[in-house]
Design an enzyme around this catalytic site. Sequence first.
Site, PDB file in Angstrom:
ATOM      1  N   CYS A 155      -5.095  -2.122   6.711  1.00  0.00           N
ATOM      2  CA  CYS A 155      -5.973  -1.001   6.362  1.00  0.00           C
ATOM      3  C   CYS A 155      -7.366  -1.423   5.900  1.00  0.00           C
ATOM      4  O   CYS A 155      -8.347  -0.799   6.266  1.00  0.00           O
ATOM      5  CB  CYS A 155      -5.310  -0.114   5.327  1.00  0.00           C
ATOM      6  N   CYS A 162       0.832  -1.203   0.000  1.00  0.00           N
ATOM      7  CA  CYS A 162       0.000   0.000   0.000  1.00  0.00           C
ATOM      8  C   CYS A 162       0.865   1.251   0.000  1.00  0.00           C
ATOM      9  O   CYS A 162       0.588   2.224  -0.718  1.00  0.00           O
ATOM     10  CB  CYS A 162      -0.920  -0.001   1.219  1.00  0.00           C
TER      11      CYS A 162
END
Length: 387
Positions: free
Chosen positions: A209, A111
């Site tokens: 996340c 990410c």
Amino acid sequence: MSNQNPSQNISRHKQRVVVGLSGGVDSAVTAYLLKQQGHEVIGIFMKNWEDDDDSEYCSSRQDFLDAASVADVLGIEIEHVNFAAEYKDRVFAEFLREYQAGRTPNPDILCNAEIKFKSFLDHAMRLGAEKIATGHYARVRQSPQTGLFELLKGLDPAKDQSYFLHRLNQAQLAKTLFPVGELHKSEVRRIAAEIGLPNARKKDSTGICFIGERPFREFLNRYIAKEPGPILDERGRKLGQHMGLSFYTLGQRQGLGIGGVKEKGAARGAGEHAPWFVARKDVPRNALIVVQGHQHPWLLSRQLQAQDASWVAGHPPAPGPYAAKTRYRQQDAACQYQRVGMDQGVALQFAQAQWAVTPGQSAVLYDGEICLGGGVIASLAPHPSQG
């Protein structure tokens, strides 16, 4: 003092800096510090996941409200940007592929490389930004000898996040500021409370996340089919049944469903009730191999090989003695580094055997406080007594 310049990597002239405001206290204080230094600060809230936004585990709506409240207090603009499509394509798809192959990936590393310091950076540049900033506990320094940008550990050893940032390259680091990397977390919270930020006491997020705090197995079950198979001990005896190799990771102790199983024929005593740990995944046989005892030789490795390496300097370091982490929140472990094949291959030989080294996780190399980069663990040489 909260009005000091806490970051040695902030240039002297005033710049337009786009800050990734997550709704958390670290990014909020990052924006405050930059504004205090006279920079033109713009906040961006990144929405990276939208499959179940309204669930109890996905907090993005509340996070945006918190980020907007921070922007209001600081007197800066904030923009809500949706990167969910890029995230699903570049991060989540890879995450599922790795789990289906029996490995345990680290999506936060991907990410950072693909979304926060690529899509977000590109978006910020379109807004006319000279730099971006995030609330990561790390530092950037330009070497006076080479002119190259170095990624350094954050000064708070309990919060250092350089492990998650090791895939950043020169172009990304040249445009990035990490103001709170110069501070300890306690100081960040003190600044937030002192200036009246609404999220000064907000709890740190801990989950991946897109998973948040939800039960991991329950989440994974939505995307990966269960393929049950045997749980075997080191001698090949069946102790139970697993629900699918993807749902387990090396070193795992909880959730095996064999807590009451004793080693047959074992001498009476403490070892008889030693806990079971996942030691291997035998993908061809769809078998989960477990062993008893935290220090069982099958859980220890002195060597590993990693692939798909990424180096902060743009080229591999010279072979020799360094330190490495094979998981976040691990002490640096002394090792010898060698290249394997092309530049993308890494071989590490550790001075002390490492516990539960896990394919799919990252091995990250350090030279003191400098994070050099790393690769994805592909295979490991077992402890010599494994046989």
